[in-house]
Design a protein around this motif. Structure first.
Motif, PDB file in Angstrom:
ATOM      1  N   ALA A  49       0.830  -1.213   0.000  1.00 27.93           N
ATOM      2  CA  ALA A  49       0.000   0.000   0.000  1.00 27.93           C
ATOM      3  C   ALA A  49       0.856   1.252   0.000  1.00 27.93           C
ATOM      4  CB  ALA A  49      -0.930   0.005   1.205  1.00 27.93           C
ATOM      5  N   ALA A  51       3.309   2.093   2.197  1.00 27.80           N
ATOM      6  CA  ALA A  51       3.710   2.610   3.503  1.00 27.80           C
ATOM      7  C   ALA A  51       4.891   1.810   4.011  1.00 27.80           C
ATOM      8  CB  ALA A  51       2.550   2.547   4.473  1.00 27.80           C
ATOM      9  N   LEU A  54       5.840   2.368   7.773  1.00 30.84           N
ATOM     10  CA  LEU A  54       4.882   1.736   8.673  1.00 30.84           C
ATOM     11  C   LEU A  54       5.121   0.230   8.742  1.00 30.84           C
ATOM     12  CD1 LEU A  54       2.191   2.629  10.232  1.00 30.84           C
ATOM     13  CD2 LEU A  54       3.498   4.357   9.034  1.00 30.84           C
ATOM     14  N   TRP A 120     -12.837  12.103  -4.331  1.00 32.38           N
ATOM     15  CA  TRP A 120     -11.442  12.449  -4.047  1.00 32.38           C
ATOM     16  C   TRP A 120     -10.509  11.272  -4.273  1.00 32.38           C
ATOM     17  CZ3 TRP A 120      -8.783  10.217   0.157  1.00 32.38           C
ATOM     18  CH2 TRP A 120      -9.587   9.465   1.056  1.00 32.38           C
ATOM     19  N   ALA A 124      -7.534  11.245  -6.984  1.00 29.89           N
ATOM     20  CA  ALA A 124      -6.174  11.023  -6.488  1.00 29.89           C
ATOM     21  C   ALA A 124      -5.521   9.839  -7.185  1.00 29.89           C
ATOM     22  CB  ALA A 124      -6.201  10.790  -4.975  1.00 29.89           C
ATOM     23  N   SER A 125      -6.288   8.796  -7.448  1.00 27.36           N
ATOM     24  CA  SER A 125      -5.664   7.596  -8.017  1.00 27.36           C
ATOM     25  C   SER A 125      -5.223   7.845  -9.453  1.00 27.36           C
ATOM     26  CB  SER A 125      -6.635   6.425  -7.950  1.00 27.36           C
ATOM     27  OG  SER A 125      -7.879   6.830  -8.473  1.00 27.36           O
ATOM     28  N   ILE A 138       7.152  11.613   6.652  1.00 28.56           N
ATOM     29  CA  ILE A 138       6.608  11.411   8.001  1.00 28.56           C
ATOM     30  C   ILE A 138       7.471  12.103   9.046  1.00 28.56           C
ATOM     31  CG2 ILE A 138       6.258   9.664   9.777  1.00 28.56           C
ATOM     32  CD1 ILE A 138       5.046   7.891   7.708  1.00 28.56           C
ATOM     33  N   LYS A 141       6.669  15.714   9.006  1.00 26.23           N
ATOM     34  CA  LYS A 141       5.350  15.959   9.591  1.00 26.23           C
ATOM     35  C   LYS A 141       5.407  15.861  11.111  1.00 26.23           C
ATOM     36  CE  LYS A 141       1.755  15.905   6.447  1.00 26.23           C
ATOM     37  NZ  LYS A 141       1.280  17.258   6.494  1.00 26.23           N
TER      38      LYS A 141
ATOM     39  N   ILE C  47      -4.097   3.010   6.318  1.00 26.47           N
ATOM     40  CA  ILE C  47      -3.000   3.028   5.352  1.00 26.47           C
ATOM     41  C   ILE C  47      -3.533   2.881   3.933  1.00 26.47           C
ATOM     42  CG2 ILE C  47      -1.049   1.668   4.566  1.00 26.47           C
ATOM     43  CD1 ILE C  47      -0.463   1.298   7.614  1.00 26.47           C
ATOM     44  N   ALA C  48      -4.556   2.063   3.792  1.00 27.45           N
ATOM     45  CA  ALA C  48      -5.119   1.884   2.458  1.00 27.45           C
ATOM     46  C   ALA C  48      -5.666   3.207   1.928  1.00 27.45           C
ATOM     47  CB  ALA C  48      -6.234   0.837   2.517  1.00 27.45           C
ATOM     48  N   PHE C  49      -6.339   3.942   2.784  1.00 26.98           N
ATOM     49  CA  PHE C  49      -6.853   5.236   2.323  1.00 26.98           C
ATOM     50  C   PHE C  49      -5.732   6.246   2.140  1.00 26.98           C
ATOM     51  CE2 PHE C  49     -11.081   3.847   3.760  1.00 26.98           C
ATOM     52  CZ  PHE C  49     -11.806   4.243   2.650  1.00 26.98           C
ATOM     53  N   ARG C  51      -3.041   5.863   0.815  1.00 24.49           N
ATOM     54  CA  ARG C  51      -2.458   5.731  -0.523  1.00 24.49           C
ATOM     55  C   ARG C  51      -2.896   6.860  -1.429  1.00 24.49           C
ATOM     56  NH1 ARG C  51      -3.493   0.624  -3.939  1.00 24.49           N
ATOM     57  NH2 ARG C  51      -5.526   0.931  -2.993  1.00 24.49           N
ATOM     58  N   PHE C  52      -4.129   7.270  -1.246  1.00 30.15           N
ATOM     59  CA  PHE C  52      -4.662   8.287  -2.159  1.00 30.15           C
ATOM     60  C   PHE C  52      -4.361   9.694  -1.675  1.00 30.15           C
ATOM     61  CE2 PHE C  52      -7.071   4.439  -2.502  1.00 30.15           C
ATOM     62  CZ  PHE C  52      -6.993   4.205  -3.863  1.00 30.15           C
ATOM     63  N   PRO C  54      -0.890  10.906  -1.023  1.00 27.74           N
ATOM     64  CA  PRO C  54       0.540  10.642  -0.834  1.00 27.74           C
ATOM     65  C   PRO C  54       1.307  11.834  -0.288  1.00 27.74           C
ATOM     66  CG  PRO C  54       0.037  10.921  -3.148  1.00 27.74           C
ATOM     67  CD  PRO C  54      -1.261  10.989  -2.434  1.00 27.74           C
ATOM     68  N   LYS C  56       0.202  14.265   1.862  1.00 29.35           N
ATOM     69  CA  LYS C  56      -0.051  14.708   3.238  1.00 29.35           C
ATOM     70  C   LYS C  56       0.207  13.628   4.272  1.00 29.35           C
ATOM     71  CE  LYS C  56      -3.435  17.967   1.530  1.00 29.35           C
ATOM     72  NZ  LYS C  56      -4.852  18.060   1.161  1.00 29.35           N
ATOM     73  N   LEU C  57       0.061  12.374   3.898  1.00 32.54           N
ATOM     74  CA  LEU C  57       0.445  11.269   4.775  1.00 32.54           C
ATOM     75  C   LEU C  57      -0.334  11.224   6.073  1.00 32.54           C
ATOM     76  CD1 LEU C  57       4.286  11.635   4.379  1.00 32.54           C
ATOM     77  CD2 LEU C  57       2.884   9.851   3.363  1.00 32.54           C
ATOM     78  N   GLN C  58      -1.534  11.818   6.079  1.00 29.82           N
ATOM     79  CA  GLN C  58      -2.276  11.897   7.338  1.00 29.82           C
ATOM     80  C   GLN C  58      -2.596  10.508   7.880  1.00 29.82           C
ATOM     81  OE1 GLN C  58      -2.745  14.709   8.658  1.00 29.82           O
ATOM     82  NE2 GLN C  58      -3.382  16.302   7.218  1.00 29.82           N
ATOM     83  N   GLN C  60      -1.123   7.639   7.419  1.00 31.88           N
ATOM     84  CA  GLN C  60       0.021   6.913   7.966  1.00 31.88           C
ATOM     85  C   GLN C  60       0.409   7.448   9.342  1.00 31.88           C
ATOM     86  OE1 GLN C  60       3.239   6.024   5.462  1.00 31.88           O
ATOM     87  NE2 GLN C  60       2.003   5.875   3.607  1.00 31.88           N
ATOM     88  N   LEU C  61       0.364   8.785   9.443  1.00 28.62           N
ATOM     89  CA  LEU C  61       0.684   9.362  10.748  1.00 28.62           C
ATOM     90  C   LEU C  61      -0.269   8.841  11.813  1.00 28.62           C
ATOM     91  CD1 LEU C  61       1.501  13.135  10.401  1.00 28.62           C
ATOM     92  CD2 LEU C  61       2.858  11.319  11.420  1.00 28.62           C
TER      93      LEU C  61
END
Lengths: 174, 655, 101
Positions: A49, A51, A54, A120, A124-125, A138, A141, C47-49, C51-52, C54, C56-58, C60-61
């Motif tokens: 995915a 990450a 992570l 959205w 995005a995709s 990260i 951030k 994490i899946a969401f 992906r869309f 990339p 801002k990475l909210q 994952q944070l």
């Protein structure tokens, strides 16, 4: 079927299978080890995915930290008379009912919402490119936008450390 | 300059604070500290005087506070008037404090006394130096407070607390008027800055307003300077220690009213000035009459002060504030001297009585006499000051009184109505009475023979001694300052003296009728002294004649106050009390009963409906809970039930 | 790209297995494991969401902080468990019924 898709299904199967193992093994230690497999599978899914950080954290913290903690817990709470730490299950019908009901709900929801076609996500995709590492992003951030949660998380961990040590400590209370 | 100003103003306050906080631990309870600080203040005032007097002024100001778009400024304004008054206040205060070290020796609240004196001086200096009416008013109130504390200093006695309360309350009456005046000034000009008001304001005031403003300010003077009809507090204020009386009467409190009039003189229009002149005349005359036959040595001086204050106010009223200020200054010296001398007499009698174990009223002049042999020094000083008060030539009092009478004379000359002549003629009559009463006092106290019942006659008299140097020094200084030389080289006319020239604006002073005034006032003074001599030789106190009664009772003002103000006030209070207890209380009671009844209804509703609902809920919950009794106490069962509830709820919401 | 729905479905399955583990297993430690499964299911969703999103990475944070909280929770929960064991001499939840009214 590309390699990525194949890998996804492999990891997904691994995750679900080992999770079922957690649910079904009578031996608690087996449950712990299948949980390890679940975490590993999840880490793989995280990589797929996008990450990567992570995924690494998942392995380090869950496998290296929490799981070890759980195994210690198993060891410390078993009577020595048993040959292995067994634990039978109960409430089978209720469990099936609840889990099945929830799953049905989720299924309905996923189908109805059809997330792939939300505005959205669709937009995005189409321009999704990022396969580079998320580590730098990260880190930035954490030190800028999310610095307060970061600090709070640090304090939380400290409190948890002290609290755990205090609770498990000897002879403080009954 | 600011430092100089601070070193005038702050030492008295510092002395007050220090004596109160740490005075107990200091040697001699810190009186040396108070005197030292006063001395510092005096020196600073002297320095400032030398700097400012030849010309020029100093004005410093800072933002005080801001209300919406109104900004209030406060600061200090030093001009000739301020420096003169500042010098006077610090000087008299210093002398009184030195004197008090002996007079108040062994007193229980010795350090408090000096602390109060410091506060008093501080407040008075604040009045003198303040640059806005609002700030002045604050110090004005502070003067009222500290005089209250000092008059009631011997609060264990019966009279002192009553007198202090009386003084305080009467001052409130005047202060109310003063405050109204300040507010109106602010309304009219948008500022209460004194410098602006007195030098730059073009007075775009409507006539009626200017009348009210003037009367309001004058109200403050009436109360503070003991003018008719509020003069009754001043004689009663004699209950305080004698040095305090000297301070109040000479330099600080009562002078504040006159100072205020001089300060705000440009704000007063002609009709107000006329009222002021008439009030001053009446006060001067009434005070002099009341002083005629007093037997208490201090009370007589108190009435004399009232009378002299009347002179000063009259001077302002006839448009000669300079003459009023001049009289304020000369009067400050000789009246302080007289009071301190009286203090010496009382003190000496007390000491003598103490040594011979005899107790009697040490202030009754009927029981004195012949002290010139025993207290020769005091006698000389007293005579000097007394003759200044009587207005004999070659003394300061003559010069200032002459200036006032001359101004009154010329003023009456310029008025259209013949009634205006009442003002100077009553002034001249008062001059006669003044000479009479002070001469009588001088004769009664220092001449003749000791008038005491024979049985403890001699021991007391023999034991009377001159007081220590710290008491004699200030008195000598004040007596010396009662001589004409300090104010004008010409013993018959102060018009060219340094003080009057500084405060007279137009150079062409009208000297019409000056000779008549001088001759008349000298003749009247001498005849007053002669009349006193004649009366005393008759060995009568004339207390029971009509005039005597009128004088001793102070025109029955106390009684008039009782019947005209206090009784109606009491009546009004009774009515108010009746209204309060029979109407307002009833309403309140009814409200209370209504509330109780209402509360009962609410309680019933609460019990039956609300509690019932809660009980029903609890009952239902209990019944439902019984359904889960199968696996009681298991967390997992609870969890399952919660999840089932969640699923059910989601289904119910979605579908 | 793997479709988003796949991730969501997988997450749902994991979640339900976790719930089932909590409800059916009697050993408290396995119940804890179930809780971990639920948290991981939530993380997978985030994490899946993410992906869309990339840049801002909210997501994952957020997942990161969930892991932190999970770690703290596991530590405290195990400490409590050890205490419970020393008190009741068991970790079987059906034998620990102090809450019985």
């Amino acid at each position: 079927m590309s390699l990525v898709t194949l890998l996804f299904y492999v990891f997904a199967l691994l995750t679900v299978g080992s999770a079922l193992g957690v649910l079904l093994f009578r031996n608690v230690l087996y449950a712990a080890f299948t949980l390890l497999l679940t975490f590993l599978g999840l880490a793989g899914l995280y990589v797929l995915a996008g990450a990567d950080l992570l995924a690494v954290i998942q392995i380090v913290i869950y496998v290296g930290g929490i799981l070890v903690l759980l195994v210690f817990g198993v060891m410390l709470t078993q009577r020595t008379s048993q040959e292995y730490p067994a634990s039978r299950s109960h409430n089978h019908l209720l469990g099936l009912l609840v889990a099945g009901g929830l799953f049905t709900l989720f299924l309905i929801m996923i189908v109805q919402v059809n997330a792939e076609h939300l505005g959205w996500i669709a937009s995005a995709s189409s321009n999704a490119a990022g396969q580079q590492s998320t580590l730098a992003g990260i880190g930035l951030k954490l030190m800028t936008d999310a610095v307060l949660p970061f600090e709070v998380a640090g304090i939380l961990l400290l409190i948890a450390l002290i609290g755990a040590a205090y609770i498990a400590g000897k002879g403080q209370n009954r | 300059m600011e430092i100089l100003l601070a070193s005038i103003l702050l030492p008295p306050l510092l002395s007050f604070l220090l004596l109160f906080l740490v005075g107990r631990k200091l040697p001699r309870q810190g009186d040396w500290l108070a005197i030292g600080l006063s001395g510092l203040s005096f020196l600073a005032a002297l320095f400032l005087f030398v700097r400012i007097w030849p010309g020029g002024e100093f004005h410093t100001q800072a933002q005080w506070f801001q209300l919406a778009s109104y900004s209030f400024k406060a600061g200090f304004w030093v001009d000739k008037l301020s420096v003169l008054m500042g010098l006077l206040v610090t000087f008299i205060s210093l002398l009184v404090q030195i004197y008090s070290t002996a007079y108040m020796q062994g007193e229980l609240r010795y350090r408090h006394y000096f602390g109060y004196l410091g506060l008093f001086t501080f407040a008075m200096l604040g009045i003198v130096l303040a640059d806005s009416l609002l700030l002045l008013f604050i110090f004005w109130e502070l003067v009222g407070l500290s005089s209250y504390l000092l008059i009631g200093f011997w609060y264990q006695q019966i009279e002192a607390p009553l007198a202090s309360r009386n003084a305080f309350l009467i001052n409130r009456i005047g202060d109310t008027g003063f405050l109204i005046g300040i507010m109106l000034v602010y309304l009219q000009f948008g500022t209460s800055d004194l410098k602006f008001l007195t030098t730059e304001a073009m007075l775009p005031m409507r006539t009626s307003w200017s009348l009210v403003v003037g009367l309001g300010i004058f109200c403050g003077t009436i109360a503070k300077s003991a003018q008719f009809p509020l003069q009754i507090w001043l004689p009663r204020a004699m209950a305080g220690p004698t040095p305090v009386s000297a301070l109040i009467h000479a330099a600080t409190m009562v002078a504040a009213g006159v100072f205020l009039l001089v300060r705000t003189f440009p704000l007063l229009d002609t009709s107000v000035l006329t009222i002021i002149a008439i009030t001053g005349t009446i006060t001067a005359f009434m005070g002099a009459v009341a002083a005629l036959f007093q037997t208490d040595i201090k009370r007589l001086l108190a009435f004399s002060t009232i009378s002299q204050l009347g002179y000063m106010v009259m001077a302002v009223g006839v448009g000669a504030p300079g003459a009023g200020l001049f009289h304020l200054l000369t009067h400050a010296f000789f009246k302080a001297g007289l009071f301190l001398c009286a203090g010496i007499v009382i003190h000496a009698l007390h000491e003598a009585a103490h040594r011979t174990h005899v107790h009697f009223d040490a202030q009754d002049m009927q029981r004195m006499g012949g002290f010139r042999k025993k207290l020769p020094f005091t006698f000389v000083c007293y005579t000097l000051c007394g003759l200044a008060l009587a207005g004999l030539p070659f003394f300061s009092g003559f010069l200032s009184k002459d200036a006032i009478l001359l101004a009154a004379f010329q003023w009456a000359n310029g008025q259209s109505s013949n009634l205006a002549w009442l003002v100077p003629s009553l002034g001249f009559l008062t001059a006669f009475l003044t000479a009479f009463y002070i001469g009588r006092q001088l004769l009664l106290v220092f001449f003749g023979e000791w008038r005491r019942e024979p049985k403890h006659n001699q021991p007391v008299y023999e034991n009377i001694e001159e007081p220590p140097l710290v008491m004699r020094g200030p008195v000598a200084l004040l007596a010396a300052l009662s001589v004409f030389l300090f104010f004008s080289l010409n013993p018959f006319d102060a018009g060219n003296g340094w003080l009057l020239t500084a405060f007279t604006n137009d150079a062409t002073v009208n000297h019409n009728g000056h000779t008549i005034v001088v001759v008349l006032s000298v003749l009247l003074s001498l005849s007053g002294l002669g009349a006193a001599y004649w009366l005393v030789m008759k060995k009568t106190f004339a207390m029971h004649s009509f005039l005597g009664q009128l004088s001793i009772r102070n025109w029955y003002l106390e009684e008039a106050f009782q019947s005209l103000v206090v009784l109606p006030a009491k009546f009004f209070i009774r009515i108010a009390h009746w209204v309060d207890s029979y109407i307002i209380d009833k309403i309140v009671d009814f409200m209370g009963i209504f509330t109780v009844v209402f509360a009962h209804i609410i309680a019933w509703i609460d019990r039956i409906l609300v509690d019932g609902l809660v009980r029903l809920t609890a009952y239902t919950a209990g019944r439902v809970g019984m359904l889960t009794r199968v696996k009681q106490g298991s967390i997992q069962t609870y969890f399952v039930v919660a999840l089932l509830g969640l699923i059910g709820w989601v289904i119910w919401v979605v579908s | 790209m793997i479709p988003l729905d796949h991730y969501l479905l997988l997450s749902a399955i994991l979640f339900c297995i976790g719930v089932a583990a909590i409800v059916t297993r009697r050993n408290a430690i396995v119940v804890l494991m179930g809780i971990e499964l639920i948290l991981n299911a939530a993380n997978l969703n985030l994490i899946a969401f993410s992906r869309f999103d990339p840049q801002k990475l909210q997501g994952q944070l957020f997942a990161l902080f969930v892991i932190v909280v999970a770690a703290a929770e596991a530590a405290v929960a195990l400490a409590i468990l050890i205490k419970v064991y020393s008190h009741f001499q068991t970790t079987e939840l059906d034998q620990i019924n102090e809450l019985r009214g």
